[in-house]
Design an enzyme around this catalytic site. Sequence first.
Site, PDB file in Angstrom:
ATOM      1  N   PHE A 196       0.859  -1.190   0.000  1.00 59.10           N
ATOM      2  CA  PHE A 196       0.000   0.000   0.000  1.00 59.10           C
ATOM      3  C   PHE A 196       0.899   1.246   0.000  1.00 59.10           C
ATOM      4  CE2 PHE A 196      -1.988  -3.366   2.556  1.00 59.10           C
ATOM      5  CZ  PHE A 196      -3.190  -3.564   1.901  1.00 59.10           C
TER       6      PHE A 196
ATOM      7  N   CYS B  82      -5.309   2.780  10.495  1.00 59.67           N
ATOM      8  CA  CYS B  82      -5.670   4.201  10.623  1.00 59.67           C
ATOM      9  C   CYS B  82      -7.179   4.362  10.772  1.00 59.67           C
ATOM     10  CB  CYS B  82      -5.160   5.000   9.425  1.00 59.67           C
ATOM     11  SG  CYS B  82      -5.868   4.499   7.838  1.00 59.67           S
TER      12      CYS B  82
END
Length: 393
Positions: free
Chosen positions: A228, A337
């Site tokens: 990512f 997150c």
Amino acid sequence: MYKNIYLKNGKDESLKRFHPWVFSGAIQRLDDRIEDGEVVRVLNVNGSFVAVGHYQRGTITVRVLSFEDILIDEDYWERSIRSALKMRINLGIADSLCNNTYRLVHGEGDYLPGLVIDCYGKTAVVQAHSVGMHYSRHDISKALLKVMDNRIDNIFYKSETTLPTKKDLHQEDGFLYGHTNDDVAIENGLKFHIDWLKGQKTGFFIDQRENRSLLEHYAKGKSVLNMFCYTGGFSAYAMRGGAKVVHSVDSSAKAIELTKLNVGMNFPDDARHEAYCDDVFDYLDSHNDKYDLIILDPPAFAKHRSALHNALKGYIRLNVKGLEKIKQGGILFTFSCSQVVTKENFRTAVFTAAAQAHRKVRILHQLHQPADHPINIYHPEGEYLKGLVLYVE
């Protein structure tokens, strides 16, 4: 004078503890014709003042701007932004010669719920997450220019994707002040192109700055996989840390292009780096026992509490795959997150993944967001970034 909102009996308790949200279920009644984005006064059942804030229909009905009965005027915005800047200067984050990339305002963490301001060199990117902050954008810009003095030349507004799309708010992205094509900013001596036009968040993930620095210290001589990768931040730090090889993977072709651009700007013609546009699970399935340092930094798996169960299953699946594929004696940086995923939720998911992968795992570091993303002590929901550094046998 501002219109009033009246709370049900006992529903001012959280506000007495300075929590900055008023939920819809706490409201008994409100004055007529209050529009989204208006500044309102919050009163308890006896009619006594409790707080002043931005009104917006929805679960969070009022975002508190002050627990004092004050006007939300030019002086208010200037005081608030000046306070945020002072903290960053005192911490050595603002006005640093080797770093001009930092968050100036972090919503509730700076007592300005619904507002984010990130600084990239001479450009400040302003993002509204509430209608009230959107309507206040010009006053905010005036205060920002006054407080920041010669630190910024440009203000870019980026809120097309952060406000209710069904409302005709005229929230088009664009410059509120100045204009520039210079999109290069410096983070700890490394240069990065900041895509504030089309990029995620305000164009860069500033909140991983200190965690990238930590990774740099572990990178020497290692084969590194950055999953990512987005802008390639972790990849650039690994390169500077002396990694033997760095591979960056993202399913977005645009992210791969930006990663190549950023790594190439700092390490031109360096054969140690390669980038691949691929599904992360497919890539991990085809690369077994190849890497001794892996970064798993996915986008938020859950943006609402209703998605928490599926998000935790996603974190378990991803970490199982990373733990299965990493070399013996490898180091895994893994993150969440998602605000609704607590530290305990995330740690349990990684613990479950370690058990399923049948690997011996030790925690080296527990990571979080940096100091320019402060957490209001009265608003624990602001602690959104969680990370673990694991030693895997």
